[in-house]
Write a protein that holds these residues in place. Structure first.
Motif, PDB file in Angstrom:
ATOM      1  N   GLY A 178     -22.629 -48.178  32.438  1.00  0.00           N
ATOM      2  CA  GLY A 178     -23.698 -47.637  33.089  1.00  0.00           C
ATOM      3  C   GLY A 178     -25.107 -47.888  32.273  1.00  0.00           C
ATOM      4  O   GLY A 178     -26.175 -46.842  32.581  1.00  0.00           O
ATOM      5  N   GLY A 179     -24.816 -47.416  31.026  1.00  0.00           N
ATOM      6  CA  GLY A 179     -25.737 -48.000  29.784  1.00  0.00           C
ATOM      7  C   GLY A 179     -25.884 -46.261  29.339  1.00  0.00           C
ATOM      8  O   GLY A 179     -27.508 -46.371  28.608  1.00  0.00           O
ATOM      9  N   LYS A 180     -25.984 -44.736  30.006  1.00  0.00           N
ATOM     10  CA  LYS A 180     -25.834 -44.427  29.984  1.00  0.00           C
ATOM     11  C   LYS A 180     -25.874 -43.462  27.975  1.00  0.00           C
ATOM     12  O   LYS A 180     -25.671 -42.915  26.943  1.00  0.00           O
ATOM     13  CB  LYS A 180     -26.029 -42.771  30.479  1.00  0.00           C
ATOM     14  CG  LYS A 180     -26.491 -43.417  31.840  1.00  0.00           C
ATOM     15  CD  LYS A 180     -28.309 -42.094  31.579  1.00  0.00           C
ATOM     16  CE  LYS A 180     -29.299 -42.220  33.495  1.00  0.00           C
ATOM     17  NZ  LYS A 180     -30.285 -42.168  32.544  1.00  0.00           N
ATOM     18  N   PHE A 181     -23.934 -44.222  28.355  1.00  0.00           N
ATOM     19  CA  PHE A 181     -22.954 -43.781  27.302  1.00  0.00           C
ATOM     20  C   PHE A 181     -23.896 -43.514  25.268  1.00  0.00           C
ATOM     21  O   PHE A 181     -24.178 -42.464  24.726  1.00  0.00           O
ATOM     22  CB  PHE A 181     -22.085 -44.530  27.098  1.00  0.00           C
ATOM     23  CG  PHE A 181     -21.316 -43.967  26.127  1.00  0.00           C
ATOM     24  CD1 PHE A 181     -20.146 -42.894  27.199  1.00  0.00           C
ATOM     25  CD2 PHE A 181     -20.703 -44.039  24.671  1.00  0.00           C
ATOM     26  CE1 PHE A 181     -19.000 -42.452  25.430  1.00  0.00           C
ATOM     27  CE2 PHE A 181     -19.865 -43.385  23.947  1.00  0.00           C
ATOM     28  CZ  PHE A 181     -18.862 -42.673  25.116  1.00  0.00           C
ATOM     29  N   MET A 182     -24.002 -44.814  24.903  1.00  0.00           N
ATOM     30  CA  MET A 182     -24.762 -44.432  23.647  1.00  0.00           C
ATOM     31  C   MET A 182     -25.263 -43.451  23.842  1.00  0.00           C
ATOM     32  O   MET A 182     -26.080 -43.397  22.826  1.00  0.00           O
ATOM     33  CB  MET A 182     -24.641 -45.726  23.023  1.00  0.00           C
ATOM     34  CG  MET A 182     -23.389 -46.285  23.458  1.00  0.00           C
ATOM     35  SD  MET A 182     -22.296 -45.899  21.970  1.00  0.00           S
ATOM     36  CE  MET A 182     -22.824 -46.111  20.563  1.00  0.00           C
ATOM     37  N   ASN A 183     -26.810 -44.344  24.913  1.00  0.00           N
ATOM     38  CA  ASN A 183     -27.904 -43.287  24.888  1.00  0.00           C
ATOM     39  C   ASN A 183     -27.633 -41.747  24.561  1.00  0.00           C
ATOM     40  O   ASN A 183     -28.189 -41.721  23.747  1.00  0.00           O
ATOM     41  CB  ASN A 183     -29.094 -43.214  25.534  1.00  0.00           C
ATOM     42  CG  ASN A 183     -29.755 -45.057  26.015  1.00  0.00           C
ATOM     43  OD1 ASN A 183     -29.663 -45.484  25.296  1.00  0.00           O
ATOM     44  ND2 ASN A 183     -29.595 -45.596  26.768  1.00  0.00           N
TER      45      ASN A 183
END
Ligand code: HEC
Length: 121
Positions: free
Chosen positions: A79-84
């Motif tokens: 989803g693209g949020k985890f590392m951010n």
């Protein structure tokens, strides 16, 4: 004879100056072992300790972000949020919410696992 004494004291002088305490010569550097990273043994303990009071199955804060199993974590990364959220770069809510940022070493473990293809291991 005199030069022998001189030599003796010179040697004594130098030997007295030799300092070889291992911990001073080789100061302990904080090591971060990112070899052999496994989802179950390397990452789950971090998630359980820092995230799953809020993102565990029954709690699932943040629009159902579940981080107590492989599928949930994988979905969150994709989803693209985890590392951010864990590097706290402002492009997602900073996590862990209300807690201290994960250590650089723990963050790098997630990155290594993602780069290796997010294996369910
Ligand atoms: C104290 C509760 C709490 C903890 C601990 C917590 N979270 Fe969250 N998380 C939330 C809430 C609430 C949200 C919903 C967004 C918000 O309110 O900021 C959220 C949202 C998220 C999001 C979505 C971010 C976004 O911008 O949409 C991710 C990813 C996330 N959390 C990952 C984690 C990770 C990884 C950890 C552990 C390192 C963690 N969370 C720890 C409560 C928590």
């Amino acid at each position: 004879m005199r030069s022998l004494f001189l030599l003796f004291f010179t040697l004594l002088l130098f030997s007295a100056c030799y300092y070889d305490k291992a911990e001073l010569v080789y100061p302990a550097v904080a090591t971060c072992d990112t070899t052999n990273i496994k989802f179950s043994t390397s990452l789950m303990p971090i998630l359980n300790a820092s995230c799953n009071s809020c993102h565990g199955g029954t709690a699932a804060a943040g629009a159902g972000i579940v981080l107590d199993n492989y599928a949930g974590v994988r979905a969150s990364v994709l989803g693209g949020k985890f590392m951010n959220s864990i590097i706290q770069n402002g492009q997602a809510s900073a996590m862990p919410k209300g807690g201290g940022k994960l250590s650089a070493c723990d963050i790098s473990k997630f990155q290594v696992w993602i780069n290796a293809g997010m294996l369910n291991n």
